[in-house]
Scaffold this active site. Structure first.
Site, mmCIF file in Angstrom:
data_model
loop_
_atom_site.group_PDB
_atom_site.id
_atom_site.type_symbol
_atom_site.label_atom_id
_atom_site.label_comp_id
_atom_site.label_asym_id
_atom_site.label_seq_id
_atom_site.Cartn_x
_atom_site.Cartn_y
_atom_site.Cartn_z
ATOM 1 N N HIS A 105 14.464 10.565 0.025
ATOM 2 C CA HIS A 105 14.771 11.604 -0.954
ATOM 3 C C HIS A 105 14.316 12.980 -0.463
ATOM 4 C CE1 HIS A 105 15.088 8.507 -4.458
ATOM 5 N NE2 HIS A 105 16.195 8.581 -3.737
ATOM 6 N N ASP A 141 6.958 6.811 -3.825
ATOM 7 C CA ASP A 141 7.405 6.736 -5.217
ATOM 8 C C ASP A 141 7.559 5.299 -5.704
ATOM 9 O OD1 ASP A 141 7.507 9.468 -5.179
ATOM 10 O OD2 ASP A 141 9.675 9.650 -5.418
ATOM 11 N N HIS A 198 10.315 7.517 2.196
ATOM 12 C CA HIS A 198 11.718 7.265 1.837
ATOM 13 C C HIS A 198 12.508 8.560 1.970
ATOM 14 C CE1 HIS A 198 10.034 8.703 -1.968
ATOM 15 N NE2 HIS A 198 11.247 8.838 -2.470
ATOM 16 N N HIS A 207 12.517 1.558 -5.625
ATOM 17 C CA HIS A 207 12.922 2.946 -5.866
ATOM 18 C C HIS A 207 14.109 3.295 -4.964
ATOM 19 C CE1 HIS A 207 12.439 7.135 -6.973
ATOM 20 N NE2 HIS A 207 12.259 7.497 -5.713
ATOM 21 N N ASP A 247 12.984 15.577 -1.729
ATOM 22 C CA ASP A 247 11.680 16.146 -2.070
ATOM 23 C C ASP A 247 10.550 15.504 -1.274
ATOM 24 O OD1 ASP A 247 12.134 13.783 -3.667
ATOM 25 O OD2 ASP A 247 10.445 14.344 -4.936
ATOM 26 N N HIS A 248 10.915 14.570 -0.387
ATOM 27 C CA HIS A 248 9.944 13.953 0.521
ATOM 28 C C HIS A 248 10.242 14.250 1.991
ATOM 29 C CE1 HIS A 248 8.050 11.249 -2.576
ATOM 30 N NE2 HIS A 248 9.133 11.677 -3.204
ATOM 31 N N HIS A 296 3.574 11.978 -6.873
ATOM 32 C CA HIS A 296 3.927 12.830 -8.013
ATOM 33 C C HIS A 296 2.807 12.803 -9.046
ATOM 34 C CE1 HIS A 296 8.159 13.790 -7.099
ATOM 35 N NE2 HIS A 296 8.216 12.579 -6.590
#
Length: 269
Positions: A60, A142, A58, A118, A62-63, A180
């Site tokens: 975001h 996530d 996805h 998410h 942090d990915h 995570h």
């Protein structure tokens, strides 16, 4: 490299609690959701691994934040698989529901699931048993966490319930690689939902022991999540009863209604 070599799936820690998973055969590697390029570059170079592909679940940051740097370092033609949308930097191949991704090196066949909740365009990658995989693996980003699920930033409880149902239908020995290290906090909440769940109590003790030794609590398995994860147990009497108690609603007719209550409670927890 022999195509029958069993693949390793290795966690590369990033930020405070992310894991960037590296799938490799000792020579060629894929990385999953590289939010930061530096720890990935270090791991690949230290282990003399050639980057052959990037899998993204996805959008975001942090990915995805490390993708472009990795392409600069290891080759602009490295394929980047990801969901629909314009917000996956460097993505070259759109992966959607029902697709099968065949990668030669490292040798792996991956099935794609669309799992909104998410985010709306979230996807997951599933590898069933094959020459290079002795036990099924799920790369779920996530959407699913050990003893938890992702916050509903874009999707609905109904979508998340349907996404988790796709995972619940997978073989129970499927190894779950989420991105995570949220396990201890998720367990604390899960125990508030089901304080008398003996499987959950035992898992809490094991997870605390792992973290006390700075070991990952992942991967988990689908079978375990069906026993200890409240978001995978929204059809169970104890979870329904707790949702009714928390919400004051006696009529929660579907698992999605239960998940909506439990997820909102988790957001406040």
């Amino acid at each position: 490299m022999d195509k029958n070599t069993l693949l390793q799936v290795w966690p590369i820690p990033a930020f405070d609690d992310n894991y960037i998973w590296c799938i490799h055969d000792g020579k060629s590697a894929l990385v999953v959701d590289p939010g930061d390029s530096a720890p990935v570059e270090d791991y690949l170079l230290q282990n003399d691994l050639a980057l052959k592909g990037i899998l993204v679940t996805h959008h975001h940051a942090d990915h995805t934040g490390g993708i472009l740097n990795l392409l600069r370092s290891f080759g602009a033609t490295t394929p980047v698989y990801g969901p629909v949308g314009t917000d996956i930097p460097g993505r070259t191949i759109i992966a959607k529901e029902g697709d099968t991704i065949e990668i030669a090196n490292p040798s792996i066949s991956l099935k794609v699931f669309e799992v909104p909740g998410h985010t709306l365009s979230h996807i997951a990658y599933f590898a069933d048993v094959q020459a290079s995989i002795a036990q099924p693996i799920l790369l779920c980003g996530d959407t699913l966490f050990a003893s938890g699920c992702g916050r509903l930033f874009e999707g609905t409880p109904t979508q998340m319930t349907a996404s988790l149902a796709k995972f619940a239908a997978l073989p129970k020995n499927t190894l779950v690689y989420c991105t995570h290290e949220y396990t201890l906090s998720n367990i604390r909440f899960a125990l508030a939902v089901e304080p008398h769940n003996s499987d959950l109590v035992a898992w809490s003790e094991k997870a605390q022991a792992l973290r006390s030794q700075n070991q990952p609590t992942l991967p988990t398995t689908i079978g375990q999540e069906l026993q200890v994860n409240p978001f995978m147990r929204c059809n169970q009497a104890d979870v329904i009863s707790k949702a009714q108690e928390v919400s004051g609603e006696k009529d929660l007719p579907t698992p999605a209604h239960v998940l909506a209550v439990v997820r909102a409670w988790k957001d406040r927890f």
